[in-house]
Structure formats: C-alpha cells, structure tokens
Design a protein around this motif. Structure first.
Motif, mmCIF file in Angstrom:
data_model
loop_
_atom_site.group_PDB
_atom_site.id
_atom_site.type_symbol
_atom_site.label_atom_id
_atom_site.label_comp_id
_atom_site.label_asym_id
_atom_site.label_seq_id
_atom_site.Cartn_x
_atom_site.Cartn_y
_atom_site.Cartn_z
ATOM 1 N N GLU A 137 0.776 -1.056 0.027
ATOM 2 C CA GLU A 137 -0.143 -0.088 0.168
ATOM 3 C C GLU A 137 0.765 1.228 -0.156
ATOM 4 O O GLU A 137 0.492 2.385 0.050
ATOM 5 C CB GLU A 137 -0.776 -0.004 1.147
ATOM 6 N N VAL A 138 2.326 1.197 -0.067
ATOM 7 C CA VAL A 138 3.008 2.197 0.006
ATOM 8 C C VAL A 138 3.749 2.587 -1.244
ATOM 9 O O VAL A 138 4.334 1.475 -1.932
ATOM 10 C CB VAL A 138 4.103 1.966 1.212
ATOM 11 N N VAL A 139 3.486 3.826 -1.838
ATOM 12 C CA VAL A 139 3.898 4.132 -3.157
ATOM 13 C C VAL A 139 4.972 4.984 -2.760
ATOM 14 O O VAL A 139 4.854 6.099 -2.236
ATOM 15 C CB VAL A 139 2.845 4.604 -4.060
ATOM 16 N N PHE A 140 5.998 5.013 -3.232
ATOM 17 C CA PHE A 140 7.181 5.749 -3.122
ATOM 18 C C PHE A 140 7.021 7.110 -4.177
ATOM 19 O O PHE A 140 6.958 6.622 -5.598
ATOM 20 C CB PHE A 140 8.733 5.533 -3.384
ATOM 21 N N THR A 141 7.089 8.301 -3.819
ATOM 22 C CA THR A 141 6.956 9.304 -4.768
ATOM 23 C C THR A 141 8.117 10.291 -4.527
ATOM 24 O O THR A 141 8.885 9.950 -3.575
ATOM 25 C CB THR A 141 5.522 10.182 -4.305
ATOM 26 N N LYS A 142 8.051 11.458 -5.257
ATOM 27 C CA LYS A 142 9.153 12.290 -4.871
ATOM 28 C C LYS A 142 9.080 13.052 -3.612
ATOM 29 O O LYS A 142 9.879 13.271 -2.784
ATOM 30 C CB LYS A 142 9.289 13.198 -5.812
ATOM 31 N N ASN A 143 7.548 13.454 -3.085
ATOM 32 C CA ASN A 143 7.300 14.173 -2.119
ATOM 33 C C ASN A 143 5.866 13.977 -1.713
ATOM 34 O O ASN A 143 5.175 13.508 -2.559
ATOM 35 C CB ASN A 143 7.958 15.650 -2.009
ATOM 36 N N VAL A 144 5.208 15.018 -0.843
ATOM 37 C CA VAL A 144 3.811 14.926 -0.731
ATOM 38 C C VAL A 144 3.303 15.429 -2.068
ATOM 39 O O VAL A 144 2.119 14.937 -2.346
ATOM 40 C CB VAL A 144 3.377 15.747 0.357
ATOM 41 N N THR A 145 3.869 16.603 -2.298
ATOM 42 C CA THR A 145 3.228 17.450 -3.758
ATOM 43 C C THR A 145 2.957 16.339 -4.908
ATOM 44 O O THR A 145 2.006 16.198 -5.266
ATOM 45 C CB THR A 145 4.228 18.456 -4.241
ATOM 46 N N GLU A 146 3.877 15.400 -4.982
ATOM 47 C CA GLU A 146 3.730 14.453 -6.027
ATOM 48 C C GLU A 146 2.575 13.361 -5.655
ATOM 49 O O GLU A 146 1.775 12.824 -6.370
ATOM 50 C CB GLU A 146 5.034 13.793 -6.367
ATOM 51 N N ALA A 147 2.754 12.997 -4.440
ATOM 52 C CA ALA A 147 1.537 12.088 -4.023
ATOM 53 C C ALA A 147 0.177 12.731 -3.953
ATOM 54 O O ALA A 147 -0.659 11.907 -4.672
ATOM 55 C CB ALA A 147 1.701 11.746 -2.567
ATOM 56 N N ILE A 148 0.077 13.887 -3.751
ATOM 57 C CA ILE A 148 -1.401 14.592 -4.138
ATOM 58 C C ILE A 148 -1.622 14.613 -5.441
ATOM 59 O O ILE A 148 -2.804 14.375 -6.061
ATOM 60 C CB ILE A 148 -1.469 15.799 -3.285
ATOM 61 N N ASN A 149 -0.578 15.102 -6.269
ATOM 62 C CA ASN A 149 -0.967 15.039 -7.773
ATOM 63 C C ASN A 149 -1.346 13.717 -8.572
ATOM 64 O O ASN A 149 -2.109 13.674 -9.287
ATOM 65 C CB ASN A 149 0.619 15.682 -8.500
ATOM 66 N N LEU A 150 -0.579 12.679 -7.859
ATOM 67 C CA LEU A 150 -0.926 11.317 -8.245
ATOM 68 C C LEU A 150 -2.469 11.025 -8.030
ATOM 69 O O LEU A 150 -3.017 10.696 -8.864
ATOM 70 C CB LEU A 150 -0.036 10.266 -7.495
ATOM 71 N N VAL A 151 -2.889 11.345 -6.969
ATOM 72 C CA VAL A 151 -4.335 11.183 -6.459
ATOM 73 C C VAL A 151 -5.114 11.966 -7.304
ATOM 74 O O VAL A 151 -6.140 11.462 -7.909
ATOM 75 C CB VAL A 151 -4.761 11.438 -5.028
ATOM 76 N N ALA A 152 -4.753 13.179 -7.687
ATOM 77 C CA ALA A 152 -5.770 14.036 -8.530
ATOM 78 C C ALA A 152 -5.764 13.472 -9.902
ATOM 79 O O ALA A 152 -6.895 13.502 -10.435
ATOM 80 C CB ALA A 152 -5.061 15.658 -8.296
ATOM 81 N N GLN A 153 -4.644 13.205 -10.498
ATOM 82 C CA GLN A 153 -4.566 13.133 -11.799
ATOM 83 C C GLN A 153 -4.899 11.467 -12.290
ATOM 84 O O GLN A 153 -5.201 11.173 -13.367
ATOM 85 C CB GLN A 153 -2.978 13.065 -12.405
ATOM 86 N N THR A 154 -5.065 10.428 -11.097
ATOM 87 C CA THR A 154 -5.461 9.139 -11.516
ATOM 88 C C THR A 154 -6.924 9.027 -10.870
ATOM 89 O O THR A 154 -7.785 8.941 -11.759
ATOM 90 C CB THR A 154 -4.478 8.195 -10.740
ATOM 91 N N TRP A 155 -6.985 8.882 -9.647
ATOM 92 C CA TRP A 155 -8.329 8.798 -8.988
ATOM 93 C C TRP A 155 -9.346 9.830 -9.188
ATOM 94 O O TRP A 155 -10.305 9.649 -9.542
ATOM 95 C CB TRP A 155 -8.214 8.672 -7.400
ATOM 96 N N GLY A 156 -8.649 11.215 -9.285
ATOM 97 C CA GLY A 156 -9.527 12.243 -9.350
ATOM 98 C C GLY A 156 -9.996 12.333 -10.697
ATOM 99 O O GLY A 156 -11.306 12.635 -11.044
ATOM 100 N N ARG A 157 -9.409 11.895 -11.919
ATOM 101 C CA ARG A 157 -9.587 12.040 -13.243
ATOM 102 C C ARG A 157 -10.607 10.982 -13.618
ATOM 103 O O ARG A 157 -11.529 11.062 -14.155
ATOM 104 C CB ARG A 157 -8.604 12.073 -14.118
ATOM 105 N N ARG A 158 -10.545 9.937 -12.794
ATOM 106 C CA ARG A 158 -11.387 8.699 -12.977
ATOM 107 C C ARG A 158 -12.861 8.913 -12.220
ATOM 108 O O ARG A 158 -14.009 8.628 -12.987
ATOM 109 C CB ARG A 158 -10.882 7.627 -12.570
ATOM 110 N N HIS A 159 -12.900 9.662 -11.094
ATOM 111 C CA HIS A 159 -13.772 9.572 -10.356
ATOM 112 C C HIS A 159 -14.634 10.908 -10.436
ATOM 113 O O HIS A 159 -15.774 11.227 -9.855
ATOM 114 C CB HIS A 159 -13.718 9.127 -9.041
ATOM 115 N N LEU A 160 -14.064 12.125 -10.727
ATOM 116 C CA LEU A 160 -14.554 13.261 -10.349
ATOM 117 C C LEU A 160 -14.712 14.110 -11.704
ATOM 118 O O LEU A 160 -14.075 14.019 -12.643
ATOM 119 C CB LEU A 160 -13.657 14.259 -9.570
#
Lengths: 429, 167
Positions: free
Chosen positions: A107-130
């Motif tokens: 369940e742990v994805v390595f990213t560059k930082n929190v900024t990238e983690a949030i962008n990841l959610v917005a661009q993947t989960w967000g684009r699919r569901h919102l």
C-alpha cells in the motif's frame, strides 16, 4: 552474500537518545553534523525544520554505504548486488509501512514528495471519479500542494471546490461540516498546519466524510515527522508524507492508500517498472505499488528514509512529541514574557492542539527583515507566505516569520530566538 | 560575510520609517500598476501620472519589507518630474546596479561582461542615483535583490502601458 544492511543507519542510534521519555538533546544534536557548524561566528540555531529538517550521521552513512557497496538498478538485474539493492529498496518500503501503520508494504507508493503524492491522486483517482457537479472539500489552511492540484483539476473538469474555514482560535470551524459535505466526493485535509501548527481533528472529519460518502486524503507532511502516525485509525483513504522533513533525504516521499483504491486507480506516469507488458499497440500495468513507480526510483533515498525511520523509532515518536510539546510550551511562555504585546503568534494557544510551529509577527518588522536580522545571530527561520497564500490572506498579513522545532532543538535555541528578536527591534525602532 | 550594516543603511531605514509619496492618484488620468514578489508575498501598487513626456506625479501603495518599501520610496522621489526617457534610463542604471553581484560572479572566468541589455554598471553612474546608491549593499544579499527591484520592474511595466495607451 555480505550483510550489507546489518547496522546501516542504526549504529549510532543504538545508544539511548531518550530515557524515560526524556530526550537527551545534547546527544541528539551531536548526531547532526550540520548543527556543529557556525555562521557569522555564531552557533547555528536551526529553527526551520517545518521547511526541511536536518539529517543525522546515521542517514548520511546509510546512503553512502549503499552507494559504496551495493548500488545497482532495482527489480532488473539477476546478480548479487542488484538483488541486494532491490531488497534494500523494498525493506525501506516495509519500514515505512510499519512506521505509518499501513496494512501492508504494497500500500506504500514511493513518490518524490507529498506534492507528487497529491498530484498522483488528483490525476489518477480524481480524473477517473470526479466530473462536473462533483465537489471536493478542502480547508483554508492547506498548503499549496493540497490546493493547486485540485484547482487544476477543477479547471479541467468543472469541479466545485469548497473550503472548511479557519476560526478566530486558529482551529478549523466544523460547525458547518455536514452541509459542506453534501455532494462531496473527496475531502483533502492537512493533519497539521505548516503555518499555524494547528493539529486538525482528522479522525472526526473523516468519520463525517465517510458518512457522506466521501473519501479522505490526509496531508501528513507536518505530522508524520512528529506524531505517531496510524493511517487507518486516522480514517484516511489516501495519505501523503515526505522524507526530508523527517530526517531523511530530499527526493523521496510516500503515498499510502487503501489497497483496493490503488488496485482500481489508473497509472500515473508511464515508463519502465510500472508495466507488466508492453506491445507496440498497448501495455498492461504492473502490480501495486510498482504500477505507480515509473522509471528508476530514488533507491539510495529510500535507504536513507529507512535509516531515518530507524533513528526516529529508536528514540520513539511519543518521546519526540512530548519533547516538542514541552519546548513549544516553553517558547510560548518565555517569548510572551520577554516580548509581550510586541510579539504576535498566529496559532492555537493550547499546546495540546498544536505542533511546534510558531508563525510570528514582531512589532511592525516585516518577516523578511526579521529573518535577515535573525540570520546574523545564526538563527534560521522561514520568512514568507509558507506556500499558503489563501491562509495568509485570511490572517490579513502578507508574510510571517516561522520558527519550527524538532527533536534536536532545546530551550537554548528558543532563548537565541528571543534574543535575536530583541536585536531586530533595536534596529528598526 | 556581509553584515547588516551593508544592508540596512540609515537612509534606507529613514525611507522605510517615513515613506515618501505614499498614497493614491485618481485613475484616470493616472495609471494604476501592481507588482508582486511571489516568493515573499510583497506587493506594490504604483499610481503613475504621465503628462506629455513627463512623469508628473507618482504615488506608492502596497506593503512589504524595508528593502522593497524604501526602494519604492526613493524611486518615487527620484523619478517625479523627470522625463520618461530619463526615468527609463534611471531604471536601467538602478537595475544594473542590482546585477553587480551576478556580473562579479561571471567575472571569475572572464571580463565580467553582462549578457543582457542592461549592461554592467559603470561605477561613475552610481552617483546619478543619489540616495538610491545606498541600496547597493543589497547585492551582497542575493535573496533580497528582488525586493529592491520590485517597484522598478512595476514602474517599467507602467511606463510600457502608458506608452502603449499614448501611442
């Protein structure tokens, strides 16, 4: 195979840095080489850990040792040091999982930082569901990292963004929470404000959010370094934190999400490692978490983050938190005694409700000038809007000076800050 | 290492404590221009009145640090009543003074030749800047250069707009 991981990053921390919950700050300071240097002939008083912390020797040595003995690309080579590199990278992931109370390392994805983690959610989960008409609820005290990705998505998808307000007591005003949650699909909330220090009641917000059918994304940038993190107990569905604010290297952070969410989310960046097969007419994705880790990842940084977690765990985050509560309490009391009404602190007065982040305004001295004068005393504070411009507008100030504490700070550091503030007052008035 | 006395000259603190030409002008005929320093949140608002080829009046609003505020104050005193051409020349001179640091760094491997239109500052022209020369110390604190140049960049933008409107 050699025992490359035997003591990497843990050696010096084996000696006690805390006894009966009390930190031995002198000993901890000695673990951080940079804290031994001087600027302008003065002792370095580092009070900017909320921006980025310093690193103990154990972290630096773990990374050096990795490069000196082990480095090869991960998940590729079929030779000893490549397998060691892979093992150490994945060991770091397991350490993170234990450190934040994740269900499993997958369940742990390595990213560059929190900024990238949030962008990841917005661009993947967000684009699919919102989509148009959907709402995302954020707070007025979010860092730009938890604002701009949603503003970008709102522009693209026609989302409605709502904000939980900040009250006069510098706490989130939840009186309208139920109404604000109506029609909301995601709540994005920082666990600790990087400006005010406010610790938000995320579990309470998450319960209400889940009741309204929304998921919860927690920004743990200012929380995980200081307070024991249990992502599931917090009620988060997505959670991000970064390594460089918790004694680790820059360039590595994490996104945690519930496994079923990660399984269902489309990939983020495309490239090597995130695929299971590539044809000229298509591709299929790798399993989680590697599905989200395109390209060669920050391997040495993961090793360094693992060493930082070892160092913090050996001391114990409960002891770290207790130390910061005591130090923040001392700072609020001693700075108020010394400077009275000349000093304003933007944040909750109750140390139980706040982290060790003090946003200051001193007389009418602008934050930049204050920081500049403090620098001459070796005192490092952040000056500016702290990547939270909407909150600064809410506070009615263009900028603040921010002092932030960590496990290596002590009362002498706070006293140096108080003294340097007096110097600034003399110069400008 | 540079000391605070290099940065906070008495004349700078005087302009900070007692800023000249604070206020607003009616727009029109004056032009209102805003400038922001995204790094620190400083903001400057200039009200520029151009009559004929002259900057006949200038008022300053906004908020910021001692360097940005004193620079704006000194600038307002220096440009009021001057011709647009003189003001543009002053902007160039001031901005080249603020780039001494970069020019000096570049000089390590060569002759310090500047790479943009501003050109390296001829030391003899610093005298033309009057009080503004006190801001020279800012170049020793590179992070603060943007504070000092904020009002000047805003003024240059305003003159461009005024020129466009007139032309």
């Amino acid at each position: 195979m050699t025992s490359t991981t035997a003591a990497a990053g843990t050696g010096p921390a084996l000696q006690p840095r805390a006894r009966e919950g009390q930190l031995d700050v002198a000993r901890i300071k000695a673990d951080f080489p940079v804290l031994g240097r001087q600027v302008y002939g003065r002792r370095l008083v580092f009070l900017d850990s909320a921006a980025s912390s310093q690193r103990p020797r154990a972290v630096l040595e773990a990374m050096d040792q990795y490069y000196e003995t082990t480095h090869a690309n991960v998940h590729r080579g079929v030779y000893a040091i490549a397998e060691e590199a892979t093992r150490r990278y994945e060991e770091a992931r397991a350490k993170v999982a234990r450190f934040i109370g994740a269900g499993s390392a997958s369940e742990v994805v390595f990213t560059k930082n929190v900024t990238e983690a949030i962008n990841l959610v917005a661009q993947t989960w967000g684009r699919r569901h919102l989509g148009p008409g959907d709402a995302v609820l954020l707070t007025e005290m979010e860092h730009h990292a938890n604002l701009v990705p949603w503003l970008m998505l709102a522009e693209e998808r026609g989302l409605e963004l709502r904000y939980l307000p900040v009250g006069e007591d510098y706490l989130l005003d939840l009186s309208d929470l139920e109404r604000l949650l109506d029609g909301v699909k995601l709540v994005g909330i920082t666990l600790v404000s990087n400006v005010l220090g406010t610790i938000n009641p995320v579990a309470q917000v998450a319960e209400a959010a889940h009741g309204a059918g929304a998921l919860v994304l927690g920004d743990g940038a200012q929380y995980t370094p200081h307070i024991t993190t249990r992502v599931r107990e917090l009620g988060c569905d997505f959670f991000g934190f970064t390594g460089h604010k918790m004694l680790g290297p820059t360039g590595i952070g994490c996104l945690w999400a519930r496994r079923e969410l990660l399984e269902e989310m489309p990939p983020f960046l495309g490239g090597g490692e995130m695929i299971s097969d590539v044809r000229l007419d298509g591709f299929s994705t790798n399993e989680v978490p590697w599905k989200f880790e395109a390209g060669t990842p920050p391997i040495a940084e993961a090793v360094g983050l693992g060493a930082a977690i070892d160092y913090l765990s050996a001391i114990g985050l409960d002891a770290v938190r207790a130390h910061e509560v005591a130090l923040t309490s001392y700072a609020l009391r001693s700075l108020a005694d010394r400077h009275g009404d000349d000093l304003r602190i933007f944040g909750p007065a109750d140390v139980a409700l706040r982290g060790g982040v003090l946003s200051l305004a001193y007389k009418d001295v602008h934050a930049h000038d204050l920081s500049q004068v403090l620098d001459q005393s070796g005192v490092c504070v952040r000056a500016g809007h702290h990547c939270a411009k909407p909150l600064m507008r809410r506070l009615g100030v263009p900028a603040t000076a921010r002092a932030s504490f960590y496990l290596y700070n002590d009362e002498a550091d706070v006293d140096a800050l108080g003294e340097a503030l007096a110097e600034a007052g003399k110069l400008f008035f | 290492m540079p000391g605070l006395e290099d940065l906070y000259r008495e004349i700078i603190l005087d302009h900070y404590r007692n800023p000249r030409n604070r206020g607003e002008l009616d727009c029109p005929p004056a032009l209102r221009v805003e400038g922001f320093n995204p790094l620190c949140g400083d903001e400057i608002v200039l009200y520029i009145k151009v009559e004929g080829d002259k900057v006949s009046d200038l008022k300053v609003g906004g908020q910021g640090c001692s360097i940005s505020q004193s620079s704006a104050s000194m600038m307002s005193a220096a440009v009021k009543g001057r011709s647009v051409a003189e003001v543009r020349s002053l902007i160039r001179t001031f901005k080249s003074m603020m780039s001494i640091h970069e020019a000096h760094l570049d000089a390590g491997g060569g002759d310090g030749e500047d790479d943009d239109g501003a050109g390296a500052l001829d030391p003899s022209t610093i005298g033309d800047l009057g009080d503004l020369a006190a801001l020279q110390g800012v170049v020793k604190f590179p992070v603060r250069i943007k504070c000092a140049t904020l009002s000047w960049n805003t003024l240059a933008e305003g003159l461009d707009q005024a020129g466009g409107a007139a032309g």
